[in-house]
Design a protein around this motif. Structure first.
Motif, short mmCIF file in Angstrom:
data_model
loop_
_atom_site.label_atom_id
_atom_site.label_comp_id
_atom_site.label_asym_id
_atom_site.label_seq_id
_atom_site.Cartn_x
_atom_site.Cartn_y
_atom_site.Cartn_z
N ALA A 184 29.97 35.94 44.57
CA ALA A 184 30.33 35.61 45.95
C ALA A 184 29.83 36.69 46.91
CB ALA A 184 31.83 35.45 46.07
N LEU A 185 29.44 36.25 48.10
CA LEU A 185 29.00 37.16 49.17
C LEU A 185 29.80 36.84 50.42
CD1 LEU A 185 26.38 37.22 47.31
CD2 LEU A 185 25.14 37.72 49.38
N VAL A 186 30.29 37.88 51.08
CA VAL A 186 31.13 37.71 52.26
C VAL A 186 30.52 38.49 53.43
CG1 VAL A 186 33.45 38.06 53.20
CG2 VAL A 186 33.17 37.46 50.79
N ASP A 187 30.42 37.82 54.57
CA ASP A 187 29.90 38.47 55.78
C ASP A 187 30.78 39.66 56.14
OD1 ASP A 187 28.54 39.08 58.07
OD2 ASP A 187 29.02 37.23 59.14
N GLY A 188 30.14 40.80 56.38
CA GLY A 188 30.89 42.01 56.71
C GLY A 188 31.18 42.87 55.50
N VAL A 189 31.05 42.28 54.29
CA VAL A 189 31.26 43.05 53.06
C VAL A 189 29.93 43.25 52.34
CG1 VAL A 189 32.50 43.17 50.86
CG2 VAL A 189 33.60 42.12 52.85
N HIS A 190 29.24 42.14 52.07
CA HIS A 190 27.99 42.20 51.30
C HIS A 190 26.76 42.12 52.18
CE1 HIS A 190 31.13 40.54 48.69
NE2 HIS A 190 30.60 41.32 47.79
N THR A 233 35.19 28.95 36.21
CA THR A 233 34.97 30.29 36.75
C THR A 233 35.66 30.37 38.12
OG1 THR A 233 32.90 29.75 37.89
CG2 THR A 233 32.72 30.51 35.61
N VAL A 234 36.00 31.59 38.52
CA VAL A 234 36.78 31.80 39.74
C VAL A 234 36.11 32.87 40.60
CG1 VAL A 234 39.01 32.53 40.66
CG2 VAL A 234 38.91 31.33 38.45
N ALA A 235 35.72 32.51 41.81
CA ALA A 235 35.30 33.52 42.78
C ALA A 235 36.49 33.77 43.70
CB ALA A 235 34.10 33.04 43.58
N LEU A 236 36.99 35.00 43.67
CA LEU A 236 38.20 35.33 44.42
C LEU A 236 37.85 36.29 45.56
CD1 LEU A 236 41.33 35.16 44.52
CD2 LEU A 236 41.36 37.20 43.08
N GLY A 284 33.95 35.01 36.54
CA GLY A 284 34.02 34.87 37.98
C GLY A 284 33.60 36.13 38.70
N ASP A 285 34.13 36.29 39.89
CA ASP A 285 33.75 37.41 40.73
C ASP A 285 34.94 37.73 41.62
OD1 ASP A 285 32.12 39.35 41.83
OD2 ASP A 285 31.03 37.98 43.16
N ILE A 286 35.12 39.01 41.92
CA ILE A 286 36.19 39.42 42.82
C ILE A 286 35.56 40.23 43.95
CG2 ILE A 286 38.36 40.68 43.04
CD1 ILE A 286 38.76 40.35 40.06
N VAL A 287 35.76 39.79 45.18
CA VAL A 287 35.13 40.46 46.32
C VAL A 287 36.16 40.67 47.43
CG1 VAL A 287 32.87 39.45 45.81
CG2 VAL A 287 34.41 38.26 47.37
N GLY A 288 35.86 41.60 48.31
CA GLY A 288 36.67 41.77 49.51
C GLY A 288 36.41 40.61 50.46
N ALA A 289 37.42 40.22 51.22
CA ALA A 289 37.28 39.10 52.16
C ALA A 289 38.35 39.25 53.23
CB ALA A 289 37.42 37.76 51.44
#
Lengths: 342, 342
Positions: A56-62, B96-99, B131-136
């Motif tokens: 996953a890619l998030v605007d402002g993070v990645h 799979t889980v993108a969180l 999956g993937d864990i990202v800031g959001a």
């Protein structure tokens, strides 16, 4: 001002993008049913294992959407997932996209995201077969990629053995350098500036390299090092129950140049910068020279050795004949997320 | 105050949750490699097609984390994806889980999300493999589910034929009623209130029902109607090149009760509310009575007829012997997203 498309109309427009065949030369893929139903359908190879990865890619993070075109954002999202499939030694086959759309997003830009994703996907024989579009506070992309690999070619991160040569498929640090170029005024040779910018905006996942390397029984372990070499090398060695000594850091010339211009250390970019999408491999020591020579013949670039796997746990870095501990300082998605909020 | 877990530590904790076998009775799944590498690996069935679906949920759009437990949020996210796989007639296999994790999220709550997802996944024989864990900025869940289906059992949404009986696997509107209960003070029979709350918080995807229905050649088309019956029925008939007359709206008693208490129309909840996760089917008219009887024997509840497929395009609703146009007014993810911002 045109009326914005409904979800169904937008999906129809996306379908046109993802089902087009630029050049018409795509190999027929085993897709039975693409975008438009509750799920997509394909016929998996009966002689292969299937692999699946989500990134996953998030605007402002990645990335920062204000600094990048939607074509490049889409490219990067697809590259990250292709790199993970490549790291297993697998051939990528199909992708799904969960897209979070911020308020007031222009639909032309959303379609550019799909164009960016699809162009890179298509270059690797991958079809975008479905997904979901939802409202979200900021632009968010979660891609899932499915690939296929022969059981004997599957490469995990836990197969490294003491004595193995550690190497990467290309020099590191250029993506981080490209990110820094976006942020500030750096006086730089235009060619190197272009190299760094391209490494950040349109990184090339090592899909062909990964499949080629996985076909060699002398490649004991493989993973991508997109979270930064120090972090990902730590993961590979921990998974393999060993450690590593790094005696050479393959710094990209563009990273070196940006670091010099900013009075920083190019090696730090290479060790901790991340997002380079090179593959990290552990290779049987007796086979390395031969494999590396064949790699160069095949791909026109070198397989770059950076050290060796050791029995003793932890990572050590050899600098000026001195060993010191190499502390993982790459990308930790959570800590980065937490920093943003504090 | 304990130090927050690093990404690697959190992934390890998630792995424990997802690899546990509550009751120990899970059928062995064809998973070769689960959480912890660049991608997960499985052996697909060589006699089946594979299906894949992705569904995303965003805090503030699809749920409000202040009003729901993490267990329920996780459950709902998994239910939405299981429902899409069920609608193809497929057996779900892996997820799979993108969180996306907001700043200051408590890790105990993140683990509860996985517990909620995993409990429902496990009940349907599904393993969370990666999956993937990202800031959001806000809690965001993008799940991808892979399933398997015999080619002859695959059910698409474009197979409906004029004359087919349209039916759903259960009454509609209770989820929307449950959402309204969260928002305000509604005087209601406690059992019905509980029924509505459960329909919203822990909806049960019709996985077994979907596989059973798909095994009948008389089921010509199937999809889930989680975006609201009026929207999804429009999609099914459009895909099939026909229209529909709805002469009966199967309103859930809890939806009826909440609507009465609020002076609203329960039929509107059933037609447009969405998130019910019932399956919508088009069945050969001569076979419907028999199929419906067997369905009741098998599952203890009725297959509820709601109208029939017609040659003429568009949707019509029969009310008090009068036909009027049924305008799709279900869930449009984009318009909802746009509304939030305006």
């Amino acid at each position: 001002v045109t009326q914005p498309l409904s979800e169904d109309e937008l999906v129809a427009a996306i379908r046109v993008i993802c089902e087009a065949k630029p050049g018409g030369g795509a190999a027929p893929r085993p897709i039975v049913l693409g975008i438009g139903d509750d799920a997509a359908v394909w016929k998996p190879s009966s002689s292969h294992l299937s692999v699946i990865t989500t990134d996953a890619l998030v605007d402002g993070v990645h990335f920062r959407s204000a600094q990048m075109s939607e074509l490049h954002i889409g490219h990067r999202a697809m590259a990250a997932n292709l790199s993970d499939v490549a790291a297993m030694g697998a051939r990528p086959v199909l992708a799904t996209v969960a897209l979070g759309v911020p308020p007031h997003a222009a639909q032309a830009q959303l379609l550019d995201l799909y164009r960016g994703m699809n162009a890179l996907a298509h270059a690797h024989g991958v079809r975008i077969v479905g997904g979901d579009i939802v409202g979200a506070p900021v632009l968010t992309l979660a891609l899932t990629l499915v690939g296929e690999v022969r059981r004997s070619h599957l490469r995990r991160r836990d197969g490294a053995r003491p004595g193995d040569v550690l190497a990467v498929t290309g020099p590191l640090g250029a993506s981080h350098a490209g990110l820094l170029l976006l942020d500030g005024d750096v006086a730089l040779d235009p060619q190197l500036a272009q190299r760094a910018a391209a490494a950040f905006a349109t990184p090339q996942p090592r899909v062909r390299e990964g499949r080629w390397l996985a076909a060699s029984a002398n490649v004991h372990a493989m993973m991508d090092c997109s979270d930064g070499l120090s972090t990902d090398l730590g993961r590979l060695t921990r998974a393999s129950g060993c450690g590593a000594l790094v005696d050479r850091v393959p710094v990209d010339p563009a990273a070196e140049a940006v670091a010099q211009a900013l009075g920083e250390d190019g090696r730090a970019y290479a060790l901790h910068g991340g997002e380079d999408f090179e593959l990290l491999v552990a290779v049987a020591p007796r086979a390395f020279a031969h494999l590396s020579g064949r790699f160069r013949q095949r791909f026109g670039s070198a397989l770059l050795p950076l050290g060796r796997v050791e029995k003793q746990g932890g990572l050590r870095l050899l600098e000026a004949s001195q060993e010191r501990e190499l502390v993982p300082a790459g990308w930790d998605h959570l800590r980065t997320g937490a920093q943003r909020g504090s």
